[in-house]
Design an enzyme around this catalytic site. Structure first.
Site, mmCIF file in Angstrom:
data_model
loop_
_atom_site.group_PDB
_atom_site.id
_atom_site.type_symbol
_atom_site.label_atom_id
_atom_site.label_comp_id
_atom_site.label_asym_id
_atom_site.label_seq_id
_atom_site.Cartn_x
_atom_site.Cartn_y
_atom_site.Cartn_z
ATOM 1 N N SER A 1 -14.695 -25.462 22.106
ATOM 2 C CA SER A 1 -14.130 -26.007 23.336
ATOM 3 C C SER A 1 -15.112 -26.946 24.019
ATOM 4 C CB SER A 1 -13.817 -24.831 24.266
ATOM 5 O OG SER A 1 -13.617 -25.290 25.570
ATOM 6 N N TYR B 1 -17.621 -18.318 28.756
ATOM 7 C CA TYR B 1 -16.763 -18.793 27.660
ATOM 8 C C TYR B 1 -17.480 -19.876 26.852
ATOM 9 C CZ TYR B 1 -12.610 -21.173 25.645
ATOM 10 O OH TYR B 1 -11.688 -21.769 24.825
ATOM 11 N N LYS C 1 -18.824 -19.732 22.921
ATOM 12 C CA LYS C 1 -18.418 -20.691 21.886
ATOM 13 C C LYS C 1 -19.656 -21.350 21.279
ATOM 14 C CE LYS C 1 -13.837 -20.618 21.988
ATOM 15 N NZ LYS C 1 -13.066 -20.106 20.851
HETATM 16 N N1 NAD Z 1 -5.478 -23.848 24.332
HETATM 17 C C1 NAD Z 1 -6.491 -24.630 24.659
HETATM 18 O O1 NAD Z 1 -6.394 -25.528 25.535
HETATM 19 C C2 NAD Z 1 -7.834 -24.465 23.971
HETATM 20 C C3 NAD Z 1 -8.836 -25.384 24.257
HETATM 21 C C4 NAD Z 1 -10.069 -25.218 23.634
HETATM 22 C C5 NAD Z 1 -10.260 -24.180 22.738
HETATM 23 N N2 NAD Z 1 -9.258 -23.299 22.482
HETATM 24 C C6 NAD Z 1 -9.521 -22.205 21.563
HETATM 25 O O2 NAD Z 1 -8.494 -22.143 20.594
HETATM 26 C C7 NAD Z 1 -8.271 -20.775 20.216
HETATM 27 C C8 NAD Z 1 -6.782 -20.452 20.316
HETATM 28 O O3 NAD Z 1 -6.358 -20.742 21.634
HETATM 29 P P1 NAD Z 1 -4.915 -20.340 22.154
HETATM 30 O O4 NAD Z 1 -4.598 -21.292 23.245
HETATM 31 O O5 NAD Z 1 -3.988 -20.165 21.023
HETATM 32 O O6 NAD Z 1 -5.236 -18.933 22.801
HETATM 33 P P2 NAD Z 1 -4.296 -17.598 22.875
HETATM 34 O O7 NAD Z 1 -4.845 -16.790 24.003
HETATM 35 O O8 NAD Z 1 -2.860 -17.967 22.907
HETATM 36 O O9 NAD Z 1 -4.610 -16.883 21.496
HETATM 37 C C9 NAD Z 1 -5.761 -16.131 21.289
HETATM 38 C C10 NAD Z 1 -5.353 -14.922 20.482
HETATM 39 O O10 NAD Z 1 -6.534 -14.124 20.226
HETATM 40 C C11 NAD Z 1 -6.088 -12.784 20.173
HETATM 41 N N3 NAD Z 1 -7.194 -11.843 20.355
HETATM 42 C C12 NAD Z 1 -7.924 -11.637 21.474
HETATM 43 N N4 NAD Z 1 -8.791 -10.637 21.267
HETATM 44 C C13 NAD Z 1 -8.622 -10.216 19.987
HETATM 45 C C14 NAD Z 1 -9.215 -9.208 19.196
HETATM 46 N N5 NAD Z 1 -10.166 -8.401 19.683
HETATM 47 N N6 NAD Z 1 -8.782 -9.044 17.927
HETATM 48 C C15 NAD Z 1 -7.798 -9.832 17.423
HETATM 49 N N7 NAD Z 1 -7.193 -10.794 18.136
HETATM 50 C C16 NAD Z 1 -7.599 -10.992 19.408
HETATM 51 C C17 NAD Z 1 -5.083 -12.680 21.310
HETATM 52 O O11 NAD Z 1 -4.223 -11.548 21.140
HETATM 53 C C18 NAD Z 1 -4.359 -14.012 21.206
HETATM 54 O O12 NAD Z 1 -3.158 -13.888 20.456
HETATM 55 C C19 NAD Z 1 -9.130 -19.910 21.122
HETATM 56 O O13 NAD Z 1 -10.284 -19.500 20.418
HETATM 57 C C20 NAD Z 1 -9.506 -20.856 22.238
HETATM 58 O O14 NAD Z 1 -10.771 -20.531 22.768
HETATM 59 C C21 NAD Z 1 -8.037 -23.417 23.069
#
Ligand code: NAD
Length: 336
Positions: free
Chosen positions: A127, A151, A155
């Site tokens: 991120s 966070y 990362k």
């Molecule tokens: N959406 C954004 O704008 C964005 C931006 C930058 C980075 N990211 C990164 O992309 C990735 C996916 O993002 P997203 O928007 O789909 O997030 P999200 O919250 O929809 O999905 C994250 C998933 O991780 C799972 N999770 C959490 N703890 C867990 C554990 N202990 N064991 C197994 N699963 C677990 C959750 O149940 C969830 O389904 C993340 O790592 C996030 O940091 C997202």
């Protein structure tokens, strides 16, 4: 040739979209998906899939993902995580999930890659939160990351491990620093960036939305610039990441800042008004939240896209309006 792909965080937003995109990817024939999440993931129709409801902070459950009847995965997409506000408010949980469990997954990827005598691709969704102020006007691949949130720190820690594991040939890492993705469907989530989608999504559904930046439409705080990408472009780039030859990356790092564009909170609101009218804009309410504003303000808002574009990644064209228009079409069609 089969493509065995493990996605962690597969019940999450990007994980679900990625599984569907891989299914449609002509460069990924004979797809077999291993989908893992603490919440039962849903496999896309018509694709061979094994789903795991697994807490990845338990290393025993991590190893099981590599010993299914599909064999050792060729690629691991590490998408599970605790989002920004979630890790800021619960530091220990953020560390456990965003650092410790990623390290366990990386170690299992290394071990099983050595078994098949070929490093497995390990793709991390990182991120822009790895950056903190002070920052140059334009972030380049040589800008130092100084996170100012739990966070971002988590990362960056995972990134360092993946770079070192790649340097040693333990894994073939690809670290993607994602822009903030807009518009996220669903309901507001525990992310500091949640409002960036919320101020478009809720009004398009006829619902009120709270903007934690500024106290009114006239507030200068709304000129806060953001670094954004659409979900469509982000998912396309997650798929592209798998196809880039390892030799194309700079020799000293596997980090790539995915391409994005700059828009202010005010630009978002203008696009909302232009696509959905004044009534939609009037559904946005303002209540300045100091913590939220501080964290979002610490993120960079302009990057040099050149390296990522040279690698073959793609970028949104046309700013916020096409993104708001596409989301409105999805709302009108009842698919979000
Ligand atoms: N959406 C954004 O704008 C964005 C931006 C930058 C980075 N990211 C990164 O992309 C990735 C996916 O993002 P997203 O928007 O789909 O997030 P999200 O919250 O929809 O999905 C994250 C998933 O991780 C799972 N999770 C959490 N703890 C867990 C554990 N202990 N064991 C197994 N699963 C677990 C959750 O149940 C969830 O389904 C993340 O790592 C996030 O940091 C997202």
């Amino acid at each position: 040739m089969s493509n065995v792909i493990l996605i962690t965080g597969a019940a999450g937003w990007l994980g679900g979209l990625l599984a569907h995109a891989l299914k449609e990817d002509p460069k990924t024939p004979n797809l077999q998906l291993i989908l893992a999440d603490i919440v039962e993931p849903k496999a896309p129709d018509g694709v061979k899939s094994i789903t795991f409801k697994a807490d990845l902070t338990d290393s025993g459950q991590v190893d099981a993902l590599f010993t299914t009847s599909y064999g050792i995965p060729d690629t691991v997409y590490c998408l599970h995580g605790i989002m920004s506000r979630g890790s800021e408010d619960n530091f220990d949980l953020g560390l456990k999930v965003n650092v410790d469990s990623v390290r366990d997954l990386l170690e299992a990827t290394r071990r099983h890659g050595q078994e098949r005598d070929n490093p497995i691709k390990f793709i991390l969704a990182s991120s822009l939160a790895v950056y903190g102020r002070p920052l140059p006007d334009i972030v380049t691949p040589s800008t130092i990351a100084t996170p100012q949130s739990a966070y971002g720190m988590g990362k960056l820690t995972s990134e360092l491990f993946i770079n070192e594991y790649s340097r040693r040939g333990f894994v073939d890492g690809r670290i993607l620093r994602l822009p903030t993705i807009v518009v996220r469907p669903g309901v507001p989530v525990a992310a500091t960036s949640s409002f960036i989608s919320g101020i478009i999504r809720e009004p398009l559904k006829g619902l009120p939305s709270l903007c934690p930046i500024g106290d009114s439409l006239a507030s200068p705080a709304l000129d806060l610039p953001l670094w954004l990408a659409s979900p469509e472009t982000t998912i396309a780039n997650l798929v592209i990441a798998k196809h880039i030859p390892a030799s194309s990356f700079m020799p000293h790092t596997r980090v790539v800042c995915l391409p994005g564009f700059t828009a202010t909170v005010r630009d978002e609101l203008r696009a909302l008004e232009s696509i959905a009218g004044r009534k939609a804009l009037e559904l946005v309410q303002f209540k300045d939240d100091e913590v939220n504003r501080r964290v979002v303000s610490s993120w960079p808002a302009k990057f040099d896209n050149a390296y990522a574009l040279r690698l073959g990644f793609v970028v949104d064209e046309g700013g916020m309006e096409p993104i708001v228009r596409r989301f409105k079409e999805s709302v009108d069609a009842g698919v979000v």
